[in-house]
Design a protein around this motif. Structure first.
Motif, PDB file in Angstrom:
ATOM      1  N   ARG A   1     -27.549  -0.430  40.206  1.00 12.53           N
ATOM      2  CA  ARG A   1     -26.338  -0.164  39.419  1.00 12.53           C
ATOM      3  C   ARG A   1     -26.199  -1.159  38.273  1.00 12.53           C
ATOM      4  O   ARG A   1     -25.880  -0.784  37.147  1.00 12.53           O
TER       5      ARG A   1
ATOM      6  N   VAL B   1     -26.114  -0.123  34.303  1.00  7.95           N
ATOM      7  CA  VAL B   1     -24.977  -0.482  33.443  1.00  7.95           C
ATOM      8  C   VAL B   1     -25.463  -1.250  32.220  1.00  7.95           C
ATOM      9  O   VAL B   1     -25.057  -0.972  31.084  1.00  7.95           O
TER      10      VAL B   1
ATOM     11  N   HIS C   1     -17.564  -0.758  30.426  1.00  8.20           N
ATOM     12  CA  HIS C   1     -18.617  -0.424  31.397  1.00  8.20           C
ATOM     13  C   HIS C   1     -18.295  -0.912  32.814  1.00  8.20           C
ATOM     14  O   HIS C   1     -19.156  -0.840  33.702  1.00  8.20           O
TER      15      HIS C   1
END
Length: 318
Positions: free
Chosen positions: A212, A216, A241
């Motif tokens: 993740r 990002v 974000h």
């Protein structure tokens, strides 16, 4: 030239064979992000040395590579992403070397800077062992055990090259053509001998990043390069974000090797240099295009990064 089944297994079905000789093969891969050239020398049975010259974001391997291959990699320039089975990521950069155990699974190589130069030494363990035994009969080097020891429970080990092994790799980048094959034999044996002296505890503690986090950070990078005229604050990017500011700064540097500010500054100058060469646009128009309203600030930043003023750079290229 048609690629062989084995070449497709190792490099992907889209590999292009540029040149084929008895001891030398040159391959090319390309997509909409750029291209890469791999120059492969067949040194001994089961042992290849490959020079990698990559200028693209990623290279997909879409078939199953064979098992039983022990790969030694050295990075001379650029950066490459290494993904693990557990979803964690690690990054190999200048002067790093790694040991990679091929396990028959598909993978994709990602190059955060779209730039990677380095060497890969590929050893088919069973065949290469016989050659090692011929040249180093009293060394007691067992490639399978060596690979298992260095890679331990994973399929990968990475560390910074110290002066000893760094010197060995450095010599591989400037070898006279007429002695290459014999010289490569000596250096590969030297590298294998050196690796046999490394203990498990020698592997460095490095920062790992989750899937993740990496996704990002790549989305942030995409946003800032696709909107090069805009100047985002770190707080804006962090909020948009949904990533903590400190984590964002640490992860961006981990993935791309530099801070967001440094990365964007260099990227802007790269785009400006391309436009100075490919267009007749006024320098102020180019400055505005890459996010600078002030021409003198742009010129100062350009000279600091490139070493020449925009005007000097354009004149030299002409």
């Amino acid at each position: 030239m048609e690629s062989t089944y084995k070449e497709k297994l190792l490099y992907g079905s889209k590999i292009i064979v540029i040149k084929r000789e008895k001891k030398l093969n040159i391959y090319k891969v390309e997509d909409n992000t750029g291209s890469g050239i791999m120059t492969s020398y067949n040194i001994l049975d089961g042992i290849e040395l490959v020079y990698n010259d990559i200028h693209m974001e990623s290279a997909s391997i879409d078939l199953n590579p064979p098992e039983g291959i022990f790969e030694i990699n050295h990075c001379r320039e650029g950066r490459i992403e290494c993904e693990f089975k557990n979803g964690e990521f690690l990054y190999m950069s200048k002067d790093d070397f790694s040991i990679n155990r091929k396990n028959g699974t598909c993978h994709q190589s990602y190059f955060p800077l779209s730039h990677y130069h380095g060497i890969s030494i590929c050893l088919e363990i069973d065949k290469a062992q016989k050659e090692i035994d011929k040249y180093l009969p009293h060394s007691c080097i067992d490639l399978k055990k060596l690979c298992n020891r260095l890679c331990k429970n994973s399929s990968f080990m990475i560390m910074k090259a110290n002066e000893s092994i760094g010197h060995i790799f450095a010599e591989l980048y400037s070898v006279p053509e007429r002695i290459k094959l014999e010289y490569f034999k000596i250096k590969i044996l030297e590298i294998v001998l050196f690796l046999s002296t490394i203990g498990e505890s020698k592997e460095e503690k490095r920062e790992y990043y989750t899937k993740r986090q990496v996704e990002v950070i790549k989305n942030i990078q995409k946003q800032i390069i696709e909107n090069i005229q805009n100047r985002y604050t770190l707080e804006e990017l962090s909020h948009k974000h949904d990533i903590a500011l400190t984590t964002m700064k640490k992860c961006f540097k981990g993935v791309y090797g530099k801070s967001i500010y440094s990365y964007m500054r260099e990227y802007r100058m790269k785009i400006a240099a391309e436009r100075l060469i490919s267009t007749n646009d006024n320098i102020l128009i180019i400055a505005n295009f890459v996010g600078y309203e002030n021409g003198s600030k742009f010129a100062s930043a350009f000279k600091e990064i490139v070493g020449l003023s925009p005007r000097e750079f354009r004149k030299n290229r002409e």
